[in-house]
Design an enzyme around this catalytic site. Structure first.
Site, mmCIF file in Angstrom:
data_model
loop_
_atom_site.group_PDB
_atom_site.id
_atom_site.type_symbol
_atom_site.label_atom_id
_atom_site.label_comp_id
_atom_site.label_asym_id
_atom_site.label_seq_id
_atom_site.Cartn_x
_atom_site.Cartn_y
_atom_site.Cartn_z
ATOM 1 C CG ASP A 240 -12.326 -33.945 -1.294
ATOM 2 O OD1 ASP A 240 -11.605 -34.943 -1.723
ATOM 3 O OD2 ASP A 240 -12.662 -33.267 -0.610
HETATM 4 C C1 BGC Z 1 -14.654 -36.847 0.154
HETATM 5 C C2 BGC Z 1 -13.940 -36.443 0.925
HETATM 6 C C3 BGC Z 1 -13.293 -38.043 0.933
HETATM 7 C C4 BGC Z 1 -13.114 -38.306 -0.738
HETATM 8 C C5 BGC Z 1 -12.664 -39.645 -0.224
HETATM 9 C C6 BGC Z 1 -14.100 -37.019 -1.393
HETATM 10 O O1 BGC Z 1 -15.419 -36.710 -2.397
HETATM 11 O O2 BGC Z 1 -15.241 -35.091 -0.387
HETATM 12 O O3 BGC Z 1 -14.497 -36.412 1.984
HETATM 13 O O4 BGC Z 1 -12.710 -38.609 2.148
HETATM 14 O O5 BGC Z 1 -14.139 -37.823 -1.330
HETATM 15 O O6 BGC Z 1 -13.640 -40.059 -0.302
#
Ligand code: BGC
Length: 814
Positions: A240
């Protein structure tokens, strides 16, 4: 569309390419170039591929990059969010939506879409529940698998997220989810397991949080033992955004690509580790090969001039909500309304519908259809009143005057449609809700309107359950959740009977917050969130405790009636591991063509293990003409019917009678039969004496004492942490130090930054503030020089620990 190639077709080529790479190139491939792209290697003619959010539409950023949904992105179709889509219980629909999102990615040259998300709805308060499907892992897993297959049918890769146990936003970057193995397997990993095995996603995204002490980004148990060894996942794991802590350990444990790019900081650490022997070349090669495989697939499936059909995709978004909206109440068959009625349309959402959630999933929609415009387009005789303000801080006296105006509009009308629900500032990625209430002004408004008119229909908007104190006063409620860009059209089609509702609840709606099983344990303390309620989430808890609910799992009405009869089971006795078939007759005995969702629950009473009253084992959605009958038949595999037996580390059904219940919801059993399952005798975990409370749930607030939980957990749970104190470390968050003098100053600066960053959209301030407050110093420094240079971070920590000279030295870099 050209012929699509599967990820496995690229593994050999990836191996060959990695063999030609320098150490630097290999390390480089294991992290992004920037926020969204992988690194190209020109020397080897390896291009870069782009990843974008997900999960209910494409958010391809065009300007400044961020992972909170703040910057601009290209227009794309915003489909209903997962909490809505799950209520469709329609796997084909999820496939179609996945395919449509894949096509949009093809047009925009995006190779990986970040979704779907299958974290379980442990509490209705989780700020991100709108992005997740259900409280039931079978449903979440099946729907996610279909969506993944749809996405990947276009050659675009899906990224299943957030692996795992990321069920709260509070302290999501640092919280340690403390959970026993059985609960983990049965409840929180099950949806991932189904989605991985059936959907075969090209990538899995690891979560921010820790699981039983280890960050998910470096969790060997999760990433290697379970995901790869047990479930046979052979593809790429990505982090993530900003979830990486120890990059070297991450590579060792199976995290292939770090996102976003780390400006070379972690690449250097990886190189150093290979050189000093703490990371083997084989380990780095494996990660580089997995990264390269994903990139090669993305490059091969790119299509230069692909164009998706915008109209078709928008219509799919409309259809999706028509299949998903849930009719919760319809006293006196007030709905469907009709065009000839004099109607009042009340509520700011009628003209400015909330159709998606805030955060990284926020899409720049192609075309929004608001309910008010649809009433007008259809030629309805309607009067509008705003009813309430959507501003976070409405001006004094505004609520009263809006209410009066709304009551006047409602007076004397044949029917009143009130669009009510959670405003954007109430729920978002980044923070959890503190309660389940609607804004008080809306509750007062509905009460007042009910005094004026007895034919009130509420159209409920929001990503998760809310308390409905006025439910007995209104005649009808249509739940639209966050219904995507076509929600306005879909809602009005359903209200006026041009379409027939067929959604059912994918989560229980409790009466009050205190009723939820994790009421005392969510979101936990500073360091840990203890999953003391174990396997009892959603209906598994409410059924066992005999607790009244507002609306049960699987509940939903329609404009017709269905009757069930003639249950037949193919066997009386079945060996564990083999299959049996069941069938029953479904009749549409009402006057409208409509779809019914039927649930197959199974129940077993054990003397040894604690079990829920019943568990969902299959579901099916069938469309019938008025008067039509169909015999519905399905085959159940008994190896999927057991519980996770920690004594033998496998799924297991104990021998005995299993009730087979065909229900129209979890509380509306229509047919029942039984089958005997025979299994070889095996040891089973017996907590009847050491943790008896798990066997006897009662209709009162759920609590489990520490001792019983520790028994189930199998060891002493880690310290949950009171107020943070010296010595502070990079692992502490801003919130941890907010009570110190230095902390207060940093906090003021942080809040000012949050306001500045979110100035364009006021509603995002809460999310920004929470994100900054709950980020660890470590994570801030890892986000790059602009956010917090490493030496400044070290200086601040020294200051916080009272070592001012050392702090100054670090700050001034000498
Ligand atoms: C979120 C993810 C997301 C990623 C990219 C993170 O903060 O938890 O779900 O895909 O950011 O935007």
């Amino acid at each position: 569309m050209k012929e699509r190639q599967d990820i496995k077709d690229f593994r050999d080529r990836a191996k060959e390419l990695v063999a030609e790479m320098t150490l630097e190139e290999k390390a480089g491939l294991c992290s992004g170039q920037d926020c969204w792209n992988t690194k190209p290697i020109e020397r080897l003619k390896l291009g870069a591929v782009m990843m974008s959010d997900g999960p209910h539409g494409l958010r391809k950023q065009i300007g400044e990059a961020d992972n909170l949904g703040i910057g601009e992105s290209v227009p794309a179709v915003c489909f209903p969010t997962a909490s809505a889509l799950a209520c469709s219980f329609n796997k084909e629909l999820l496939y179609e939506i996945g395919k449509a999102m894949g096509e949009e990615c093809l047009q925009e040259q995006v190779s990986v879409i970040l979704g779907p998300g299958v974290n379980q709805k442990r509490s209705p308060l989780c700020g991100r529940n709108f992005e997740y499907f259900s409280e039931d892992p079978l449903l979440s897993g099946e729907l996610a698998a279909s969506m993944i297959k749809g996405i990947q049918s276009t050659g675009v890769s899906a990224s299943l997220k957030h692996f795992a146990v990321n069920n709260q936003e509070k302290r999501r970057m640092t919280i340690n989810a403390v959970i026993d193995e059985r609960t983990l397997r049965e409840t929180y990993l099950k949806a991932f397991e189904i989605a991985v095995k059936k959907g075969k996603p090209d990538t899995v995204m690891c979560a921010y949080n820790r699981l039983n002490g280890e960050y998910c980004s470096e969790n060997e148990y999760l990433l290697t033992n379970i995901l790869r060894k047990e479930w046979g996942f052979e593809n790429t794991v990505i982090s993530d955004w900003g979830a990486v802590h120890d990059r070297v350990l991450g590579i060792k444990t199976g995290l292939d690509i770090e996102m976003p790019g780390n400006q070379g900081v972690n690449d250097a650490k990886v190189l150093a580790a290979v050189k000093n022997g703490s990371l083997s070349l084989t380990e780095l090669d494996k990660a580089a090969e997995n990264a390269c495989t994903l990139i090669l697939k993305g490059l091969a499936n790119k299509e230069k001039d692909f164009r998706y059909d915008k109209k078709e995709h928008h219509s799919l978004a409309v259809k999706a909500l028509e299949e998903s909206a849930v009719l919760l109440k319809n006293e006196g068959k007030l709905l469907p309304g009709h065009i000839g009625q004099k109607a009042a349309v009340i509520g700011a959402f009628a003209k400015t519908l909330r159709y998606q959630g805030a955060g990284s999933s926020k899409i720049h929609p192609l075309k929004i259809e608001n309910p008010w415009e649809m009433f007008i387009e259809f030629g309805a005789d309607v009067t509008y009143a705003k009813g309430f303000s959507l501003e976070a801080k409405p001006v004094n006296g505004e609520a009263e005057s809006l209410r009066e105006e709304a009551c006047q509009a409602a007076g004397g009308k044949d029917i009143v449609y009130v669009f009510a629900g959670l405003p954007e500032g109430y729920e978002s990625e980044g923070f959890d809700r503190g309660n389940m209430s609607l804004p008080p002004s809306q509750n007062l408004l509905i009460d007042a309107i009910c005094e004026e008119n007895e034919n009130v229909v509420v159209i409920l908007i929001g990503g998760a359950p809310v308390e409905l104190p006025w439910i007995h006063k209104v005649k009808a409620v249509l739940l639209a959740y966050l219904g995507g860009e076509g929600a306005g059209r879909a809602i009005v089609n359903l209200l006026l009977g041009y379409r027939v509702p067929s959604g059912k609840l994918a989560e229980t709606w409790p009466i009050a917050l205190e009723d939820i099983p994790c009421y005392h344990y969510f979101p936990g303390k500073r360091l840990t969130s203890e999953y003391r309620e174990s396997i009892y989430i959603g209906y598994r808890y409410y059924e066992k405790a005999g607790k009244p609910v507002l609306f049960p799992f699987g509940y939903g009405l329609t404009y017709t009636e269905f009757s069930y009869s003639g249950l037949e089971l193919s066997e009386e006795v079945c060996r564990f591991g083999s299959t049996f078939t069941l069938s029953f007759e479904l009749l549409n005995c009402g006057g409208r063509k409509a779809k019914e969702i039927s649930f197959i629950f199974m129940a077993h009473k054990s003397e040894v293990v604690f079990l829920p009253e019943k568990e969902l084992r299959e579901f099916i959605k069938v469309e019938l003409e008025p008067g039509e009958t169909k015999r519905i038949s399905m085959t159940l595999d008994t190896s999927t019917l057991g519980y996770y037996n920690t004594a033998v580390k496998d799924w297991y059904c104990e021998s005995g009678e299993y009730e087979v219940i065909i229900g129209s919801s979890s509380r509306d059993c229509r047919l029942a039969g039984s089958i005997r399952i025979d299994s070889p005798a095996k040891p089973q975990p017996d907590f009847t004496k050491s943790a008896p409370s798990y066997y006897r749930l009662e209709n009162k607030e759920f609590t489990i004492d520490e001792k019983e939980f520790a028994t189930l957990y199998g060891r002493t749970p880690p310290k949950s942490g009171g107020r943070a104190s010296r010595p502070y470390s990079p692992e502490n968050t801003l919130e941890d130090v907010a009570h110190t003098f230095i902390g207060k100053i940093i906090m003021m600066y942080a809040n000012w930054t949050a306001r500045k960053v979110s100035k364009a959209e006021k509603e995002q301030e809460g999310m920004m503030a929470a994100t900054i407050r709950e980020m660890s110093f470590f994570a801030m420094a890892a986000s790059g020089e602009e956010m917090l240079p490493e030496h400044v971070m070290e200086g601040i920590i020294e200051f916080l620990n009272g070592r001012y000279i050392a702090g100054l030295r670090k700050l001034l870099k000498f």
